[in-house]
Design a protein around this motif. Structure first.
Motif, PDB file in Angstrom:
ATOM      1  N   GLN A  19     -24.610  -9.572  19.704  1.00 56.21           N
ATOM      2  CA  GLN A  19     -24.245  -9.526  21.126  1.00 56.21           C
ATOM      3  C   GLN A  19     -25.063  -8.469  21.858  1.00 56.21           C
ATOM      4  O   GLN A  19     -25.510  -8.683  22.992  1.00 56.21           O
TER       5      GLN A  19
ATOM      6  N   GLU B  74     -20.654 -16.472  18.069  1.00 56.34           N
ATOM      7  CA  GLU B  74     -20.554 -15.189  18.745  1.00 56.34           C
ATOM      8  C   GLU B  74     -20.189 -15.422  20.209  1.00 56.34           C
ATOM      9  O   GLU B  74     -20.893 -16.141  20.915  1.00 56.34           O
TER      10      GLU B  74
ATOM     11  N   PRO C  96     -21.180 -11.684  25.581  1.00 52.59           N
ATOM     12  CA  PRO C  96     -20.607 -10.476  26.192  1.00 52.59           C
ATOM     13  C   PRO C  96     -20.893 -10.440  27.696  1.00 52.59           C
ATOM     14  O   PRO C  96     -21.509  -9.513  28.205  1.00 52.59           O
TER      15      PRO C  96
ATOM     16  N   LEU D  37     -18.593  -3.316  22.929  1.00 54.52           N
ATOM     17  CA  LEU D  37     -18.898  -4.305  21.897  1.00 54.52           C
ATOM     18  C   LEU D  37     -18.278  -3.864  20.576  1.00 54.52           C
ATOM     19  O   LEU D  37     -18.129  -2.668  20.355  1.00 54.52           O
TER      20      LEU D  37
END
Length: 803
Positions: A135, A435, A438, A455
């Motif tokens: 990310q 994933e 973000p 994160l």
RNA sequence: GCCGAAAUGGCGGAAUGGCAGACGCACAAGACUCAAAAUCUUGCGAGGGCAACUUCGUGUGGGUUCAAGUCCCACUUUCGGCACCA
């Protein structure tokens, strides 16, 4: 006979915990060597392909350790993606559990093959500690303008309900389920991979890899050099309405343009809709073609279709010719400018299109164009002359090509342009098990990246793994995940609910092995510098135009932002051949008559399984699996085991010195090049000699066991311990003496007039005179040396006497 | 169509331009055995010869070289990549 079950278990248990198999960061004395085998795909049991793929890497790692290298030989799991998600949907298994079970299973099975992985560095792509940094890399891409979101036609798999990249839909089929891929208009995250085309070609040039694999990558990147021309768009009276750009690699045919073709999705249509008199017809055509799957578009090569834009004309800048404009689906929107100049006499597609629509043709290069076009390959090879091309008429093509490009640039009609077939990487999937991005969408602030300190953005737990009715990701159904405050303005905002493709996690994993537990960076810069590029990367060739290119891309990017110290992820890439089943099909977990490596190991032991697979064919060659011939290996290891009872003397003996030196030299080279088949044969030759003599000295046996160890680690470790009372892992690779790899006296081949006529026994340092004297002394040759024309003498090789 | 890789005994496959077929399998003969299995020994590209030996032989046809499986040219086939990419 030795009890392989007990012995192999004993050593495998030891190796699992053995600190000597761990890589040491910043080792004070040993040079580093990084051997990488591709991630395990967490989907089930290991198959034969793994046995073929892992063992050479393991042999190389063991060999390098003996040579005194500080070896990094890690493994991990590529655990995001469909296998875990499908298990969740079909069987209700939690993906986290699926992954952890799968990884344990893969580790247990690797252990049974005797692989010497450094287990202390293992991770899976779905571990939050790891995907935190996946990310983070995405955020860097976003902040550096290398990630963007755009609505566009993209590959979509109707069955998987998700967007696919071009790399994931090669051949127009979904890479996962094989369904036909269709084009849909969606919001898509793209990574600017196309921008890296030239750098990727640099990676391809520098990597040490088989030429066919390099060509596959170059084809995929698809570089072409040509000219981009600006054409005025006018109405029937010649009044300028607009401009378009076309791309051509054949500027030499520019005087032959008789029409222009645009891709159906070209934006000129919308811009000029009021000047197009047949707009209804045009809209129908766009609807019909744009919704076709890309596969349909390219597979029905014969069926040309198109639609004229009535009322619009294009002007050829070099001669002012006014030509009609068409839409046609043989022109691709995503390549070049989405518009082409059509020269029917010198391009077969244009020729067919012109016939269909009764468009006139102008021949501009010599040749017979009565039945079909005279195309580029033909006229360039013949270097034919131009005709009907104004001042260029009479010039040959090769000259004209560059002069016309220069002219076009000089007069401002266009510019030289390089294009690439490779597209930007479409990077989002409407799936659960990947994933999370973000990224937050705020009505006031737009796309807002998450703060890096927050994160990882962890994947929320759910038991509903299916996309919603609109094809949105399952995450969109989880309100607590979706609804957040905008990090900038604090107002209500929404998270991105798509997830990254499973290729994301595998695009940087070799870097993480250098420092797998780092919580402050993807990996410590100095550790990355210490371990450097992967010295040898082994794995399947099916990833060459996908994973390996993604890997180049990310490493280039990370290098440019200063996160990693090298531009090249891999120094050498070896593509493993396939193991084929009885029908010649790829043997994998899904094939009907697939044999599990565990089956072979259970029956014959890991050492036999390792050696047999690699005695069948070279590492990069495909081979058909067979038990046939496995007895040869069983027999060989049986003879090796019996060496314990044949020891006579301590030092290397004069009798075996040459054979031992030759063996060490040959095998050293073969391990380095992953040529295990010839390494095995060299070991067999040595044992043949020992059997003949009936004895082996202690030191000869000691060296032989080390030499064989990378191939057959279990039996050699056991024997080393029994005979020498030591662990073979602590030993170093035996040196060989280059002067002692051949006997002092050799049969020297003698040719007469280029034909082999026999050999003479001479010293290995023999001069030409020595050899000639030996030939004179041997009456089987009977050569009249007074009447010879020439003697060619190659020391150590051959003598050729020309009479 | 374009690009790449490859083609060697009955089989899997070896050979930095220098003894083609290493090594293994299969096969055959022999030894051991009451017999078999296992093991060991020998043979094993094709043709000719009692033999020493000899001719031919690495997909096909040419070429370069003292010497070609290997290098060059053309072709055939197989595998792989790209493919209406302008």
């Amino acid at each position: 006979m030795y009890d392989f079950k007990e012995i192999e278990k004993k050593w495998q248990d030891r190796w699992e915990k053995d600190e000597r198999l761990r890589a040491v960061d910043f080792h004070p004395t040993k040079p580093k060597y990084y051997v990488l085998y591709e991630f395990f795909n967490i989907s089930g049991n290991l198959h034969m392909g793994h046995l073929k793929g892992t063992v050479p890497a393991d042999a190389l790692a063991r060999f390098k350790r003996f040579q005194g290298y500080n070896v990094l030989f890690p493994i991990g799991g590529d655990s995001f993606g469909l296998p875990a998600e499908n298990a969740a949907i079909k069987k209700g298994i939690n993906p986290v559990k699926f992954v952890s079970d799968g990884m344990n299973n893969a580790m247990a099975q690797s252990k049974k093959i005797g692989l010497s992985f450094d287990w202390s560095r293992t991770f899976c792509t779905s571990d939050p500690d790891y995907y935190k940094w996946t990310q983070w890399i995405f955020l860097q891409l976003l902040k550096n303008g290398k990630a963007y979101k755009q609505k566009g036609y993209v590959n979509f798999c109707p069955k998987c309900q998700t967007v696919l990249s071009n790399e994931d839909s090669q051949g127009g089929k979904c890479d996962r389920c094989g369904s036909d891929v269709v084009q849909v208009n969606r919001d898509v995250w793209f990574l600017k991979m196309k921008e890296y085309s030239e750098k990727l070609l640099g990676n391809v040039d520098r990597i040490d890899m088989a030429e066919n694999l390099k060509e596959a990558q170059r084809n995929w990147i698809g570089k072409s050099e040509g000219v981009q021309l600006k054409l005025d768009i006018v109405d029937a009276n010649g009044n300028k309405l607009d401009e378009i750009e076309i791309y051509t690699t054949c500027i030499e045919t520019v005087y032959g343009i008789t029409f222009v073709v645009l891709a159906p999705e070209h934006d000129l249509v919308e811009r000029q809709q009021n000047n197009i008199s047949n707009m209804d017809e045009v809209r129908k055509y766009i609807e019909k073609t744009a919704l076709k799957s890309e596969f349909d578009r390219i597979s029905k090569v014969k069926d040309k279709s198109g639609c004229k834009l009535e009322g619009l004309y294009a002007i050829n800048p070099v001669n002012g010719a006014k030509v009609p404009v068409y839409l046609a689906d043989f022109v691709l929107g995503g390549y070049g400018t989405g518009a082409v100049m059509a020269v029917p006499t010198h391009d077969q597609r244009d020729y067919e299109f012109a016939k269909l629509f009764n468009i006139p043709m102008i021949q501009v290069i010599e040749g017979d164009v009565s039945k079909c076009a005279v195309e580029k390959a033909e006229y360039l090879e013949k270097n034919s002359k131009l005709i009907n091309s104004g001042e260029f008429s009479g010039m040959n093509v090769l000259d004209a090509k560059s002069k016309m490009a220069d002219m076009v640039v000089a007069k401002g009609y266009g510019k030289k342009q390089i294009n690439y077939k490779m597209q930007d990487w479409s990077f989002n999937r409407q799936r659960y098990w990947g994933e999370p991005f973000p990224v937050i969408f705020c009505e006031h602030c737009g796309v807002v990246p998450m703060d890096e300190k927050d994160l990882p953005l962890t994947l929320p737990a759910t038991d509903d793994y299916l996309p919603n009715a609109h094809g949105d990701s399952p995450l969109s159904k989880i309100d607590s995940f979706v609804n957040v405050k905008c990090p900038k303005c604090g107002r209500p905002a929404k998270r991105e609910t798509d997830t990254m493709p499973n290729w994301a996690g595998s695009s940087w994993y070799w870097l993480r092995y250098c420092d797998p537990h780092n919580d402050h960076a993807l990996a410590d810069y100095d550790k990355l510098k210490y371990w450097g590029s992967v010295d040898c990367y082994t794995g399947g060739t099916e990833h060459i135009t996908r994973h390996v290119l993604y890997a180049f891309f990310w490493q280039n990017f990370l290098y440019e932002i200063g996160a990693v110290p090298t531009r090249d992820p891999f120094i050498r890439k070896m593509g493993s051949g396939l193991i084929l089943d009885d029908e010649g099909k790829k043997m994998s977990k899904s094939s009907k008559n697939g044999i599990s490596p565990l089956e072979v190991i259970d029956k014959y032991g890991a050492d036999v399984a390792r050696m047999h697979v690699h005695f069948l064919a070279g590492y990069e060659d495909n081979c058909q699996w067979t038990f046939k011939g496995i007895e040869g290996i069983v027999n060989f290891l049986d003879k090796v085991w019996k060496l314990q009872d044949m020891i006579k003397g301590d030092e290397v003996s004069a009798e075996h010195e040459v054979e031992l030196n030759a063996l060490i030299k040959k095998v050293s080279e073969d391990y380095e090049n992953l040529k295990l088949n010839t390494a095995i044969s060299a070991c067999m030759i040595f044992i043949k000699k020992i059997k003949e003599d009936g004895w082996i000295s202690r030191e000869e046996l000691r060296r032989f066991l080390i030499v064989l160890n990378p191939l057959a680690p279990h039996i050699t470790s056991e024997m080393y311990e029994r005979v020498f009372g030591l662990d073979i892992l602590d030993q170093s690779w035996p040196e060989f003496d280059e002067n002692k790899i051949t006997k002092d006296e050799l049969p020297f081949p003698v040719q007469i007039n280029g034909k082999l006529r026999g050999t003479v026994l001479v010293s290995k340092n023999a001069t030409q005179d020595d050899v000639v004297n030996a030939i004179k002394a041997d009456d089987k040759f009977n050569i009249d040396f007074d009447n010879i024309r020439k003697i060619i003498y190659v020391p150590g090789k051959i003598i050729n006497i020309i009479c």
